[in-house]
Design an enzyme around this catalytic site. Structure first.
Site, PDB file in Angstrom:
ATOM      1  N   ASP A  14      39.336  13.097 -49.801  1.00 52.54           N
ATOM      2  CA  ASP A  14      38.959  12.498 -51.082  1.00 52.54           C
ATOM      3  C   ASP A  14      38.156  13.439 -51.969  1.00 52.54           C
ATOM      4  O   ASP A  14      38.442  13.573 -53.160  1.00 52.54           O
ATOM      5  CB  ASP A  14      38.187  11.193 -50.866  1.00 52.54           C
ATOM      6  CG  ASP A  14      39.110  10.082 -50.374  1.00 52.54           C
ATOM      7  OD1 ASP A  14      40.339  10.204 -50.583  1.00 52.54           O
ATOM      8  OD2 ASP A  14      38.604   9.120 -49.777  1.00 52.54           O
ATOM      9  N   ARG A  94      21.138   9.963 -48.723  1.00 58.75           N
ATOM     10  CA  ARG A  94      21.724  10.083 -50.061  1.00 58.75           C
ATOM     11  C   ARG A  94      20.765  10.681 -51.088  1.00 58.75           C
ATOM     12  O   ARG A  94      21.161  11.549 -51.864  1.00 58.75           O
ATOM     13  CB  ARG A  94      22.288   8.734 -50.545  1.00 58.75           C
ATOM     14  CG  ARG A  94      23.519   8.290 -49.742  1.00 58.75           C
ATOM     15  CD  ARG A  94      24.647   9.312 -49.813  1.00 58.75           C
ATOM     16  NE  ARG A  94      25.789   8.997 -48.958  1.00 58.75           N
ATOM     17  CZ  ARG A  94      25.925   9.382 -47.693  1.00 58.75           C
ATOM     18  NH1 ARG A  94      24.983  10.105 -47.121  1.00 58.75           N
ATOM     19  NH2 ARG A  94      26.996   9.081 -46.997  1.00 58.75           N
ATOM     20  N   ASP A 123      26.484   3.519 -51.487  1.00 59.42           N
ATOM     21  CA  ASP A 123      26.203   4.939 -51.682  1.00 59.42           C
ATOM     22  C   ASP A 123      26.266   5.372 -53.146  1.00 59.42           C
ATOM     23  O   ASP A 123      25.474   6.191 -53.598  1.00 59.42           O
ATOM     24  CB  ASP A 123      27.159   5.790 -50.829  1.00 59.42           C
ATOM     25  CG  ASP A 123      26.800   5.729 -49.344  1.00 59.42           C
ATOM     26  OD1 ASP A 123      25.620   5.456 -49.043  1.00 59.42           O
ATOM     27  OD2 ASP A 123      27.690   5.946 -48.505  1.00 59.42           O
ATOM     28  N   SER A 174      36.456   4.766 -41.046  1.00 60.53           N
ATOM     29  CA  SER A 174      35.727   5.606 -41.991  1.00 60.53           C
ATOM     30  C   SER A 174      34.319   5.781 -41.428  1.00 60.53           C
ATOM     31  O   SER A 174      33.664   4.802 -41.075  1.00 60.53           O
ATOM     32  CB  SER A 174      35.702   4.905 -43.356  1.00 60.53           C
ATOM     33  OG  SER A 174      34.603   5.361 -44.098  1.00 60.53           O
TER      34      SER A 174
HETATM   35  N1  ARG Z   1      26.737   0.268 -44.731  1.00 57.71           N
HETATM   36  C1  ARG Z   1      25.997   1.466 -44.560  1.00 57.71           C
HETATM   37  C2  ARG Z   1      25.143   1.748 -45.745  1.00 57.71           C
HETATM   38  O1  ARG Z   1      25.347   1.194 -46.775  1.00 57.71           O
HETATM   39  C3  ARG Z   1      26.864   2.638 -44.171  1.00 57.71           C
HETATM   40  C4  ARG Z   1      27.653   3.246 -45.270  1.00 57.71           C
HETATM   41  C5  ARG Z   1      28.524   4.357 -44.798  1.00 57.71           C
HETATM   42  N2  ARG Z   1      28.860   5.239 -45.893  1.00 57.71           N
HETATM   43  C6  ARG Z   1      29.968   5.939 -45.955  1.00 57.71           C
HETATM   44  N3  ARG Z   1      30.104   6.703 -46.997  1.00 57.71           N
HETATM   45  N4  ARG Z   1      30.889   5.888 -45.047  1.00 57.71           N
HETATM   46  O2  ARG Z   1      24.211   2.502 -45.695  1.00 57.71           O
END
Ligand code: ARG
Length: 399
Positions: A14, A94, A123, A174
């Protein structure tokens, strides 16, 4: 000269497609930045791929130490756990990724930044709130949110533009990984009525297959920061990796939960976080030995707020900073050693020691050495219970 856009790059399909798509759609030069926060990956390969797929420059930043020093230590001080289960490692990383992008943007004179998040997750919020706080003038591009490509379309786009598509069977999940944990989403996990498939787990063995003998590990803390394992002093990054391995081998740190995302969606999430689980268990335990009752109880309320702030992406805000100042103040006496028993998926603090201990044997004991004056308790309870007594006398007995 074309404007520049600094993209948070992972090396995956991606964000590789994003490099090309952003360059064409916005007519800008794309600078790819991959940040190492402890995922064990081939960063030189990722760097090269960034250039190969069309970035004018591709940069790797090793931020593992910073991640431990500025983020993980704060998470530990706050016993950071969202909705009682998730140690929020993705959320925690992040703002650091955004910070590194902004640093590159400043250095290179870029006016745009971009990330590869979709429009359904947390995110995107964490990145964009961080960009806005760190450098309010930046323009933000979120290709995955704008282009609406399916996976097949991304692959077609990649093939048309000579972007290498990972060969072999694509993982049905993922995932997101850093030093503090690994998340697993999508595929079979999306049906919350089913138990998680065993192949989702990579860092942890099934508790069923974990050793039949428990393992006792002793974590040393100074001012709330873990500094040693079994008496051996260690740097934070090394210490966390060692506990991920050790805990994983005992099936420790598997989390399976329904989670409330900031964007309003409930989602089923799996996490593996052996080191975080062990360290927070040990840290909470040590706090219960060295913190006075009122500080500890008040801190528990602050911890809930802190977890929400981090999860919501509000890292670069005055309240998070103020909460950190509070947490830091409480950590001065959090020094000592806690032994945690790892056994078939469980990590349990079983013994603790500290020079700062507020435990007084002569007050607590029921044995001969007792010095607690029990006669004082009577007056204390009389006054403590007075409001309840007066209420009953005036308003009548409780139902
Ligand atoms: N649900 C979790 C969070 O919001 C994990 C997110 C995973 N992020 C990803 N880009 N695969 O922090």
């Amino acid at each position: 000269m074309a404007d520049k856009c600094v993209l948070a790059y992972s090396g995956g399909l991606d964000t590789s497609v994003a490099i090309r798509w952003i360059a064409e759609t916005y007519d800008v030069d794309v600078i790819a930045v991959a940040v190492d926060v402890g995922e064990e990956a081939d960063y030189e390969g990722i760097r090269e791929k960034g250039e190969q797929v069309g970035a004018v420059e591709s940069i790797v930043v090793d931020a593992k130490q910073e991640f431990f020093d500025d983020y993980i230590t704060r998470a530990i001080a706050a016993n950071l756990t969202y909705e009682n289960k998730y140690v929020a490692f993705t959320a925690l990383a992040r703002p650091l990724l955004a910070q590194k992008q902004v640093e590159v943007a400043r250095e290179k004179g870029a006016k745009l930044v971009a990330h590869g998040c979709t429009g359904k997750g947390n995110d995107q919020v964490r990145f964009e709130v961080s960009y806005a706080a760190l450098e309010p003038g930046l323009e933000i591009i979120a290709p995955a949110r704008e282009w609406g490509m399916t996976r097949e379309e991304s692959i077609d786009y990649a093939n048309q533009h000579g972007i290498p598509v990972p060969v072999g069977k694509k993982s049905p999940y993922s995932t997101d990984t850093n030093l503090w944990g690994r998340s697993i989403e999508c595929g079979a996990i999306e049906d919350p009525s089913l138990e998680a498939p065993e192949d989702a787990w990579q860092w942890t063995v099934s508790p069923l297959d974990a050793p039949d003998e428990p393992h006792y590990v002793t974590i040393g803390f100074e001012e709330g920061v873990p500094v040693s394992i079994d008496g051996e002093l260690m740097g934070g990054v090394e210490l966390v990796s060692a506990l991920n391995d050790l805990g994983g081998a005992h099936g420790v740190g598997r989390v399976n939960m329904m989670e409330n995302r900031l964007v309003g969606i409930k989602s089923r999430e799996l996490y593996e976080c052996p080191a975080a689980t062990i360290i927070i268990e040990a840290h909470r335990d040590l706090e219960s030995l060295v913190l006075d009752r009122e500080t500890m109880h008040f801190k528990q309320h602050m911890e809930l707020k802190y977890a929400e702030m981090v999860y919501y992406g509000l890292w670069f805000t005055p309240l998070r900073k103020a909460l950190d100042a509070f947490m830091l103040e409480t950590q001065a006496p959090v020094a000592g050693e806690v032994t945690v028993k790892l056994y078939k998926g469980r990590a349990e603090a079983v013994s603790r020691k500290s020079d700062q201990s507020l435990y007084d044997f002569s007050l607590a004991t029921y044995g001969d050495e007792d010095v607690f004056d029990q006669s004082g308790a009577r007056g204390f309870i009389e006054i403590f219970g007075l409001p309840a007594k007066v209420t009953s006398m005036i308003r009548g007995l409780p139902e």
